[in-house]
Design an enzyme around this catalytic site. Structure first.
Site, PDB file in Angstrom:
ATOM      1  N   TYR A  98      -4.043  -1.854 -14.846  1.00  0.00           N
ATOM      2  CA  TYR A  98      -4.379  -3.050 -14.088  1.00  0.00           C
ATOM      3  C   TYR A  98      -5.537  -3.752 -14.801  1.00  0.00           C
ATOM      4  CZ  TYR A  98      -5.606  -6.118 -10.326  1.00  0.00           C
ATOM      5  OH  TYR A  98      -5.870  -7.243  -9.598  1.00  0.00           O
ATOM      6  N   ASP A 104      -4.760   5.986 -10.353  1.00  0.00           N
ATOM      7  CA  ASP A 104      -4.441   4.791  -9.572  1.00  0.00           C
ATOM      8  C   ASP A 104      -2.960   4.883  -9.244  1.00  0.00           C
ATOM      9  OD1 ASP A 104      -3.660   2.248  -8.712  1.00  0.00           O
ATOM     10  OD2 ASP A 104      -5.198   1.241  -9.917  1.00  0.00           O
ATOM     11  N   LYS A 138      -1.131  -3.867  -1.898  1.00  0.00           N
ATOM     12  CA  LYS A 138       0.214  -3.926  -2.460  1.00  0.00           C
ATOM     13  C   LYS A 138       1.211  -3.205  -1.534  1.00  0.00           C
ATOM     14  CE  LYS A 138      -2.123  -5.903  -5.780  1.00  0.00           C
ATOM     15  NZ  LYS A 138      -2.675  -5.150  -6.892  1.00  0.00           N
TER      16      LYS A 138
HETATM   17  C1  LIG Z   1      -3.877  -4.977  -7.500  1.00  0.00           C
HETATM   18  C2  LIG Z   1      -4.250  -3.710  -8.160  1.00  0.00           C
HETATM   19  C3  LIG Z   1      -5.567  -3.243  -8.145  1.00  0.00           C
HETATM   20  C4  LIG Z   1      -6.689  -4.032  -7.506  1.00  0.00           C
HETATM   21  O1  LIG Z   1      -6.520  -4.150  -6.124  1.00  0.00           O
HETATM   22  P1  LIG Z   1      -7.064  -5.407  -5.263  1.00  0.00           P
HETATM   23  O2  LIG Z   1      -6.679  -5.013  -3.882  1.00  0.00           O
HETATM   24  O3  LIG Z   1      -6.394  -6.627  -5.785  1.00  0.00           O
HETATM   25  O4  LIG Z   1      -8.542  -5.459  -5.473  1.00  0.00           O
HETATM   26  C5  LIG Z   1      -5.832  -2.034  -8.754  1.00  0.00           C
HETATM   27  N1  LIG Z   1      -4.865  -1.323  -9.382  1.00  0.00           N
HETATM   28  C6  LIG Z   1      -3.594  -1.749  -9.420  1.00  0.00           C
HETATM   29  C7  LIG Z   1      -2.555  -0.928 -10.118  1.00  0.00           C
HETATM   30  C8  LIG Z   1      -3.238  -2.952  -8.823  1.00  0.00           C
HETATM   31  O5  LIG Z   1      -1.972  -3.378  -8.869  1.00  0.00           O
END
Ligand SMILES: *Cc1c(COP(=O)(O)O)cnc(C)c1O
Length: 368
Positions: A96, A167, A192
């Site tokens: 990301y 993540d 997400k």
């Molecule tokens: C969107 C995303 C983030 C960051 O999250 P936010 O809620 O936009 O701050 C971190 N890691 C991944 C893989 C993402 O898709």
């Protein structure tokens, strides 16, 4: 709550108030900045019953104790904030992009040093992690969908004395549970899939380590990156259908990926569900399902921009994991690593009718 229940059941039943006559089925949105004295919360930055309901559910799904944050990046920053000054971090070459930007910013100030690796290359990860304090993994990676061998990477990191963070935004706890695979901390952009309706920002960190949990809790209480109770409530409501949304979106992605791979305008498809994908065998062995993120490569930036500008049902926008299908050319963002091809378009497949989705793609794609 019984942790032996399947994730689909936990998504539905976890984080509800204790049953009793006239007790509500769903947790209320508790809007308050302070509490009558004498209890463990005391003040609104230290705790909130609505976040705690969401955290109970996320903790059960990932198999640890969860803390929720104002955004995914707040959770990422909180975990990086546990490191001592000048610590060495091993991070994916693709991930990301804002996570990579944050790491570079901290490295630029001398707070951390960062080494980038291809997380699909386990020997490279094992070599890089010697002397490191933290291994940051994303799997599958954004936006290249590379798949890491999480247990092998975690083992190498632990032998080197490093903490392992995964993540898990792309896979969701239905696709893999990194704490079971050896990770020490899981982070999520709850924005997400977990909330799933593209209507809020929220993040989470989950761990089994009491030491990490207490450190993160103290830092959140003091630092203040707390979620809003309304966002937490919406996220928990979205979570109730996580399994249904992920199942349908994964099915749709499984239908679209081979069709995209056969289209003359598309040079390459990256989707771990395709038997020809470099990550296929690893994902088939270690993950439940292949997820609903697909990356396709068109000839160049112009072809990709023409494609993303021509869709009518798909939404041309960033972000992912919502009920609606979204796509974008990732290199339109200056922070995206240059090793991501200019013509790469990332698709977040939603839960619409798959034939409607395909028809819209066919009209928008160049003839090849
Ligand atoms: C969107 C995303 C983030 C960051 O999250 P936010 O809620 O936009 O701050 C971190 N890691 C991944 C893989 C993402 O898709």
């Amino acid at each position: 709550m019984r942790p032996d229940l399947s994730p689909s059941t936990l998504a539905v039943v976890a984080g509800r108030p204790a049953p009793g006559p006239d007790e509500p089925l769903s947790p209320p949105v508790v809007l308050t900045s302070t509490y009558h004295a004498g209890g463990p919360r005391g003040y609104g930055r230290y705790g909130n019953p609505t976040w705690e309901a969401l955290e109970e559910a996320l903790g059960l799904l990932e198999g640890g104790r969860a803390l929720s944050y104002a955004s995914g990046m707040a959770a990422v920053s909180a975990v990086l904030g546990t490191l001592p000054v000048a610590a060495s971090v091993v991070a994916p070459r693709h991930a990301y992009s804002q996570t990579l930007v944050q790491l570079d910013a901290l490295a630029g100030k001398g707070v951390l040093s960062v080494r980038r690796v291809d997380v699909a290359d386990t020997p490279a990860v094992a070599a890089a992690v010697r002397g490191a304090a933290l291994l940051w993994l994303e799997s599958p990676t954004n936006p290249m969908l590379e798949v890491a061998d999480i247990p092998a990477c975690a083992q190498a990191a632990h032998e080197a004395g490093a903490v392992v963070v995964v993540d898990n935004t792309f896979a969701t706890p239905l696709g893999q549970r990194p704490l079971d695979l050896g990770a020490d901390v899981v982070v999520h952009s709850v924005t997400k899939y977990l909330s799933g309706h593209s209507d809020l920002l929220l993040g989470a960190a989950v761990t089994r380590s009491d030491e990490l949990y207490e450190g993160l809790l103290a830092a959140r209480s003091g630092g203040g990156a707390v979620p809003g109770p309304v966002e937490a409530w919406l996220a928990l409501r979205g979570l109730r259908t996580l399994h249904l949304r992920v199942e349908r979106a994964t099915h749709n992605a499984g239908v679209l990926a081979p069709r995209l791979a056969a289209h003359p305008a598309i040079q390459r498809v990256r989707y771990p569900g395709l038997p020809t994908d470099p990550g296929h065998e690893r994902a088939a062995a270690a993950m439940h399902g292949f997820g609903a993120m697909i990356a396709v490569e068109l000839a160049d930036a112009a072809a990709a921009d023409a494609f993303t500008g021509s869709v009518r049902l798909w939404v041309h926008a960033t972000s992912l994991g919502g009920v609606e299908s979204l796509l974008e050319r990732r290199r339109r963002w200056p922070a995206e690593p240059p090793s991501v091809p200019e013509g790469l378009v990332r698709l977040s497949v939603g839960v619409e009718d798959v034939e409607d989705l395909w028809a819209d793609l066919v009209i928008a794609l160049p003839d090849g």
